[in-house]
Design an enzyme around this catalytic site. Sequence first.
Site, mmCIF file in Angstrom:
data_model
loop_
_atom_site.group_PDB
_atom_site.id
_atom_site.type_symbol
_atom_site.label_atom_id
_atom_site.label_comp_id
_atom_site.label_asym_id
_atom_site.label_seq_id
_atom_site.Cartn_x
_atom_site.Cartn_y
_atom_site.Cartn_z
ATOM 1 N N HIS A 276 45.060 44.414 52.413
ATOM 2 C CA HIS A 276 43.793 43.775 52.084
ATOM 3 C C HIS A 276 43.635 42.548 52.969
ATOM 4 O O HIS A 276 44.573 41.781 53.153
ATOM 5 C CB HIS A 276 43.787 43.371 50.603
ATOM 6 C CG HIS A 276 42.459 42.883 50.152
ATOM 7 N ND1 HIS A 276 42.079 41.567 50.258
ATOM 8 C CD2 HIS A 276 41.413 43.540 49.634
ATOM 9 C CE1 HIS A 276 40.850 41.443 49.804
ATOM 10 N NE2 HIS A 276 40.421 42.615 49.426
ATOM 11 N N GLU B 82 35.310 35.309 45.269
ATOM 12 C CA GLU B 82 36.109 36.162 46.163
ATOM 13 C C GLU B 82 35.198 36.952 47.082
ATOM 14 O O GLU B 82 34.172 37.482 46.645
ATOM 15 C CB GLU B 82 36.885 37.220 45.361
ATOM 16 C CG GLU B 82 38.122 36.774 44.681
ATOM 17 C CD GLU B 82 38.844 37.978 44.061
ATOM 18 O OE1 GLU B 82 38.680 39.114 44.533
ATOM 19 O OE2 GLU B 82 39.557 37.768 43.079
ATOM 20 N N GLU C 205 48.799 44.727 47.825
ATOM 21 C CA GLU C 205 47.580 44.461 48.589
ATOM 22 C C GLU C 205 47.897 44.009 50.011
ATOM 23 O O GLU C 205 47.195 43.175 50.581
ATOM 24 C CB GLU C 205 46.707 43.452 47.844
ATOM 25 C CG GLU C 205 46.250 44.010 46.518
ATOM 26 C CD GLU C 205 44.998 43.348 45.971
ATOM 27 O OE1 GLU C 205 43.928 43.518 46.572
ATOM 28 O OE2 GLU C 205 45.105 42.656 44.944
ATOM 29 N N ASN D 40 41.270 37.729 35.482
ATOM 30 C CA ASN D 40 40.751 38.179 36.767
ATOM 31 C C ASN D 40 39.962 39.454 36.536
ATOM 32 O O ASN D 40 40.519 40.460 36.102
ATOM 33 C CB ASN D 40 41.907 38.460 37.742
ATOM 34 C CG ASN D 40 41.416 38.811 39.133
ATOM 35 O OD1 ASN D 40 40.780 37.996 39.788
ATOM 36 N ND2 ASN D 40 41.697 40.028 39.569
ATOM 37 N N GLU D 41 38.673 39.382 36.780
ATOM 38 C CA GLU D 41 37.830 40.582 36.723
ATOM 39 C C GLU D 41 38.089 41.427 35.478
ATOM 40 O O GLU D 41 38.814 42.422 35.542
ATOM 41 C CB GLU D 41 38.035 41.433 37.967
ATOM 42 C CG GLU D 41 37.649 40.715 39.233
ATOM 43 C CD GLU D 41 37.907 41.555 40.467
ATOM 44 O OE1 GLU D 41 38.686 42.512 40.383
ATOM 45 O OE2 GLU D 41 37.319 41.236 41.506
ATOM 46 N N ARG E 33 48.742 46.599 38.066
ATOM 47 C CA ARG E 33 48.221 45.413 37.384
ATOM 48 C C ARG E 33 47.175 45.878 36.386
ATOM 49 O O ARG E 33 46.904 47.069 36.279
ATOM 50 C CB ARG E 33 47.640 44.429 38.381
ATOM 51 C CG ARG E 33 46.340 44.864 38.993
ATOM 52 C CD ARG E 33 45.854 43.813 39.979
ATOM 53 N NE ARG E 33 44.417 43.764 39.994
ATOM 54 C CZ ARG E 33 43.706 43.351 41.045
ATOM 55 N NH1 ARG E 33 44.304 42.940 42.144
ATOM 56 N NH2 ARG E 33 42.405 43.333 40.994
#
Length: 661
Positions: free
Chosen positions: A358, A307, A355, A153-154, A115
């Site tokens: 995670h 998050e 993930e 995202n980030e 990603r």
Amino acid sequence: MDIRRLTDRLGGLAFGGDYNPEQWDEQVWKQDDELMRRARVNLTTVGVFSWALLEPEEGRYDFDWLDAHLDRLHANGVAVDLATPTASPPPWFTLAHPDALPVRPDGTRLTHGSRDTYCLTAPAYRRAARRIAGALAERYGNHPALALWHVHNEYVTLCLCDHTAAAFRVWLRARHGSLDALNEAWGTAFWSQHYTVWEQILPPRATQWHKNPGQALDFSRFWSDETLAAYLEQRDAIRVRSDRPVTTNLMLPGYQNLDLWAFGREVDLVAIDHYPGAPGVDAAAHAAFDADRARSIAAGAPWLLMEQGTSTVYAGGRVLAKEPGEILRHSLAHIARGSEGALFFQWRQSRAGAEQWHSAMVPHAGPDSRTFREVTATGEAVARLGELAGSTVRAEVAVLHDSDAWWAMRVDGLPSSELDYLAALRRAHRAVWDAGLTADFAHPEHDLSRYRLVLAPALFLLTDTGAENLRRYVAAGGTLLVQYFSGMVDERLHTRLGGYPAAPLREALGIRVEEYRPLRQDEQLTLSDGSTAGSWSESLRTEGAETLAAYTHGMLAGSPALTRHDFGSGYGWYLSTRLDDTGYAALVGRLLTEAGVAPELPGLPPGVEAVARHAPDGRRWLLLLNHRDDVVPLPRPGHDLLTDGPLRELPPGGCAVLRAH
Ligand code: GLA
């Protein structure tokens, strides 16, 4: 935009997380609905990695599946934080636009299959990002489930490709005006780096030896501006079609690619992701550090923990589990410092994919698990705190935090590899946290008058305006501690000649640093007050300040190490070495006492946090977090909102929220 609209619409603080239903089937969605109700979930981030499904080929959209999820969530009483999926372009995008793949400093061009595989400056990427953001806003801008927009995202990736080089040159022209000014700023007279045409200038790619520091610093500034521009394009594409607030989830990692102050000004609500880097009390201190940063870049306004992990502590190449009780305690640590809720990545732990390991709110084991029981208990606790919505936190101590200073301390060729901006910042914040207090962060050019104490742990780069601001702060009655290697360079990274730090600041400190002297690794010094220090020392002379501790060894024997200057109505302190942990804690403790800063609830032992949230109408709540494994009697009993009962003591690892009005 008034952020109260978010909590009003949620009916209280936010609780929930990233929801990626495309990984599951209908049977699981049905269970999700039931479990979300059980866990009191009221907000989910949807679509954050859904680009490939939303736009299966360039310009062709498929929204039907998302319609169904948004309608389902809405029917279930769960609001949606709808993401634009631009952090993860699909394979068709990179195949169609190979020039939009990111390039590393060594020239390697990355491929898709992970990603964040895009170059932010590539025109094709920016176009595609605006297009999908606009299309989503067109479709869902007024959807009844929609509470918030989550752009990207980030934003953390870097790219050094030719698009970046071209954009960097445009930025440099605007900043410097002329090549002569750029050459002067970067000191290109040395090492034969003089530029004669703009096209010769490159982004800081792999080089043989030290990169030009001015080039490196300007590139950091440029990249942050470019990232903000990319955010603003998406935000604006949304804003013309939707009146819901827009944000992006900021990662506050150990490196710094963004000027957080600039993002804080542009988002409707500051949102951060937080993953602790150590277990136990260190995790709690880390949460406080990031939460205090989030509140500060939000200019004191409420913000949101977008998050966290239910069981995620990154330490030493391992993902450690959170101990029982920590899901609630970590959530409340953020809420205590102004977060309007607590969200997680992600709702349901992935069965496959990148993930898979995670943590999540619903773990692989399913709802019959310790994790889900703790998630549910946390959801219930958060639901009881609705009255806190919109209240804020007040701090009397500030730690100075400046992206330019941070970036400047990343350049090549500094005199010691132990000069670490983030470590210095965290240490200063930790000393205040250990003393039972909450700190704000502030920019050196901000109005500091509301703070009794300001700590400047690593202000390597300081503008004239900043130095003058600090001088005025002390003159007007503030207490300021400046630590070594501060005020050394201006905004062009040009050294302050004639003695450090920058002249107006020197005046307030009543000292002049003549020589910096990094210490050998493991070298230890004892100061005249008995404290020990290492890493760094300086030869300085007082020009009005009193010496509180002096060096006792070698050529610095007898010269000042710690000084205090009675200046105007305040005090300018200077610390020219790195005290050991005990000595540093004692110094910060002494400064807090002398500046008249007291904890919210005096009398609590170390490891117990007490942070107050204040409503504009005078109501006040005290959030108490016991990170210890023993029972802590409260100096003052109160009514606990979490149990709706009286509270006299905190159990081991326990939390409470007391009405204090
Ligand atoms: C980040 C991302 C999430 C997830 C987590 C894992 O915060 O936003 O998508 O990858 O890290 O810790």
